[in-house]
Design a protein around this motif. Structure first.
Motif, PDB file in Angstrom:
ATOM      1  N   HIS A   5       0.847  -1.188   0.000  1.00 21.17           N
ATOM      2  CA  HIS A   5       0.000   0.000   0.000  1.00 21.17           C
ATOM      3  C   HIS A   5       0.885   1.241   0.000  1.00 21.17           C
ATOM      4  CE1 HIS A   5      -3.569  -2.452   1.147  1.00 21.17           C
ATOM      5  NE2 HIS A   5      -2.615  -3.221   1.656  1.00 21.17           N
TER       6      HIS A   5
ATOM      7  N   ARG B 112      -1.741  -1.144  -3.964  1.00 23.89           N
ATOM      8  CA  ARG B 112      -2.941  -0.348  -3.752  1.00 23.89           C
ATOM      9  C   ARG B 112      -2.545   1.048  -3.269  1.00 23.89           C
ATOM     10  NH1 ARG B 112      -8.362  -2.369  -2.183  1.00 23.89           N
ATOM     11  NH2 ARG B 112      -7.353  -4.431  -2.073  1.00 23.89           N
TER      12      ARG B 112
ATOM     13  N   HIS C 141      -3.586   4.746  -1.417  1.00 23.01           N
ATOM     14  CA  HIS C 141      -4.486   5.449  -0.503  1.00 23.01           C
ATOM     15  C   HIS C 141      -4.035   6.906  -0.411  1.00 23.01           C
ATOM     16  CE1 HIS C 141      -5.884   1.495   1.036  1.00 23.01           C
ATOM     17  NE2 HIS C 141      -4.609   1.158   0.912  1.00 23.01           N
TER      18      HIS C 141
ATOM     19  N   ASP D 273      -7.478   6.788   5.149  1.00 23.49           N
ATOM     20  CA  ASP D 273      -7.994   5.833   4.157  1.00 23.49           C
ATOM     21  C   ASP D 273      -7.359   4.459   4.355  1.00 23.49           C
ATOM     22  OD1 ASP D 273      -9.548   7.826   3.003  1.00 23.49           O
ATOM     23  OD2 ASP D 273      -8.010   8.360   1.532  1.00 23.49           O
TER      24      ASP D 273
ATOM     25  N   GLU E 186      -8.861   2.794   7.392  1.00 22.94           N
ATOM     26  CA  GLU E 186     -10.197   2.279   7.097  1.00 22.94           C
ATOM     27  C   GLU E 186     -10.115   0.949   6.365  1.00 22.94           C
ATOM     28  OE1 GLU E 186     -14.317   3.663   4.782  1.00 22.94           O
ATOM     29  OE2 GLU E 186     -12.586   5.006   4.873  1.00 22.94           O
ATOM     30  N   PHE E 187      -9.196   0.867   5.410  1.00 24.60           N
ATOM     31  CA  PHE E 187      -8.997  -0.395   4.696  1.00 24.60           C
ATOM     32  C   PHE E 187      -8.564  -1.488   5.664  1.00 24.60           C
ATOM     33  CE2 PHE E 187      -5.882  -3.371   3.078  1.00 24.60           C
ATOM     34  CZ  PHE E 187      -6.606  -4.023   2.078  1.00 24.60           C
TER      35      PHE E 187
ATOM     36  N   ALA F   8     -10.410  -5.045   6.564  1.00 33.82           N
ATOM     37  CA  ALA F   8      -9.755  -6.298   6.194  1.00 33.82           C
ATOM     38  C   ALA F   8      -9.315  -7.112   7.405  1.00 33.82           C
ATOM     39  CB  ALA F   8      -8.545  -6.007   5.302  1.00 33.82           C
TER      40      ALA F   8
END
Length: 224
Positions: A104, A126, A128, A133, A136-137, A141
């Motif tokens: 990330h 990914r 963010h 953010d 939150e992910f 998960a």
């Protein structure tokens, strides 16, 4: 030129993203043409000089990624990118070596891929915009955020019990993790240092932390 490889290009210039044919790889396929659907016909005809383990020689990119996806570990890696950190490529390459689930990138979306040595093709990445953010992910998960930084109150990585479903969060070279990242993390781990420098390279720190997770949770018998 490598005299042991008659197919090597004597004028080849070592590239920043792939090992040259003179150093690694296999030439065009010899013998009966294989029927394995995982193989890439172009690689079979022209040779495979990619920096991949022998088990994946001649496999297509999609086939390699699909096989990696079956074996990826439960940890994720995140690195903040608010100042175009040059270490991101190294982090991605190391995440590929230790088979992280995802990498990330928090902050600026663009990053220098040179240090990744093409491993970003095999690694899920990914983006963010903010640490919020990312948090939150992670919450959705079921991941525990573990910041890696030598800050007051941090737990020595050498003795810490890392969660199996972890998201290892790294800051940038110099400033380290941001205050937002510190607040989002459930725990912060430090890496023991014994010299005069205040901090170690972010890419090196990422490799040490990932290997610590591997030592605690990975099935070593599955390593190449």
């Amino acid at each position: 030129m490598d005299s042991s490889n008659p197919n090597a290009d004597p004028n080849a210039v070592p590239g920043p993203t792939e090992w040259t044919e003179a150093r690694h790889g296999a030439g065009p396929w010899e013998g009966e043409w294989p029927s394995n659907p995982r193989f890439d016909e172009t690689l079979l005809r022209e040779g495979d000089t990619r920096n991949v383990v022998d088990a994946y020689r001649y496999w297509s990119l999609d086939a390699i990624v699909a096989d990696l996806d079956k074996r990826r570990h439960d940890f994720h890696v995140a690195i903040e990118n608010f100042e175009h950190d040059m270490n991101i490529g190294t982090v991605v390459r190391t995440a590929n070596a230790f088979l992280a689930k995802e990498v990330h990138i928090v902050g600026k979306k663009r990053w220098n891929r040179r240090g990744a040595m093409v491993t970003d093709r095999y690694q899920h990445i990914r983006h963010h915009k903010t640490v919020a953010d990312l948090a939150e992910f992670a919450h959705g998960a079921g991941l525990t955020i573990v910041a890696i930084d030598n800050t007051p109150g941090s737990v020595p990585l050498e003795t810490a019990k890392l969660p199996k479903r972890a998201l290892l969060l790294f800051g940038q070279e110099g400033p380290g993790v941001t205050d937002d990242a510190q607040r989002a993390a459930t725990m912060t781990c430090s890496i023991a240092q014994f010299g005069s420098t205040r901090s170690i390279n972010a890419g090196v720190a990422a490799g040490i932390a990932m290997h610590a997770w591997v030592r605690q949770h990975a099935d070593i018998s599955q390593a190449w």
